[in-house]
Design a protein around this motif. Sequence first.
Motif, short mmCIF file in Angstrom:
data_model
loop_
_atom_site.label_atom_id
_atom_site.label_comp_id
_atom_site.label_asym_id
_atom_site.label_seq_id
_atom_site.Cartn_x
_atom_site.Cartn_y
_atom_site.Cartn_z
N GLU A 123 0.80 -1.22 0.00
CA GLU A 123 0.00 0.00 0.00
C GLU A 123 0.83 1.27 0.00
O GLU A 123 0.30 2.37 -0.19
CB GLU A 123 -0.97 0.02 1.19
CG GLU A 123 -0.29 0.03 2.54
CD GLU A 123 -0.02 -1.36 3.12
OE1 GLU A 123 0.21 -1.43 4.34
OE2 GLU A 123 -0.02 -2.36 2.37
N GLU A 155 -10.14 -2.02 -4.07
CA GLU A 155 -8.70 -1.91 -4.33
C GLU A 155 -8.26 -3.00 -5.30
O GLU A 155 -8.98 -3.98 -5.53
CB GLU A 155 -7.90 -1.99 -3.04
CG GLU A 155 -8.12 -3.25 -2.25
CD GLU A 155 -7.56 -3.16 -0.84
OE1 GLU A 155 -7.31 -2.05 -0.34
OE2 GLU A 155 -7.36 -4.21 -0.25
N ARG A 170 -0.40 -2.35 -4.14
CA ARG A 170 -1.83 -2.19 -3.90
C ARG A 170 -2.24 -0.78 -4.28
O ARG A 170 -1.65 0.19 -3.80
CB ARG A 170 -2.17 -2.45 -2.44
CG ARG A 170 -3.68 -2.46 -2.18
CD ARG A 170 -3.97 -2.78 -0.75
NE ARG A 170 -4.00 -1.51 -0.01
CZ ARG A 170 -4.17 -1.43 1.30
NH1 ARG A 170 -4.27 -2.52 2.04
NH2 ARG A 170 -4.19 -0.27 1.90
N PRO A 178 -5.76 1.92 -5.06
CA PRO A 178 -7.19 2.05 -4.83
C PRO A 178 -7.96 1.88 -6.14
O PRO A 178 -7.44 2.15 -7.22
CB PRO A 178 -7.34 3.48 -4.29
CG PRO A 178 -6.13 4.20 -4.78
CD PRO A 178 -5.04 3.17 -4.92
#
Length: 125
Positions: free
Chosen positions: A33, A61, A90, A92
């Motif tokens: 992330e 995501e 990762r 969104p």
Amino acid sequence: MNLMPLRADEIKAQFSGDSRAASEAGILGIRPEDFVISSEAIPGGIALDLTVEAIERVGAETFIYGTRQHEHQGIAANPGELPPGEIIVRIPGAVGPTIGERIRAIAPREKLHLFSADGRKRIDL
């Protein structure tokens, strides 16, 4: 967490101005992330050129599984581990790159985690 050996030239070169990171650290960790897909450079951060191998859309995501071009591809040593050279990013939303596309994943310096070569000691940047 994505764990990469710092011996890889593409990564080590990006730490050339930080003697402590270059001398003490052996492993770089970046959470999926904490990457951003961008062609822009982030001062003090790290950029990895990846080839998209797989896409996993999970609602709000998307996980991108990419391989680094400079790393020899292999098989994971243990179940649950990533194969050498594979990185997970990762992002969104449900829109992402296509399989086979070349992307640049960038992480800012404050999101980088350095560890000793044996993985037992964290090294502060």
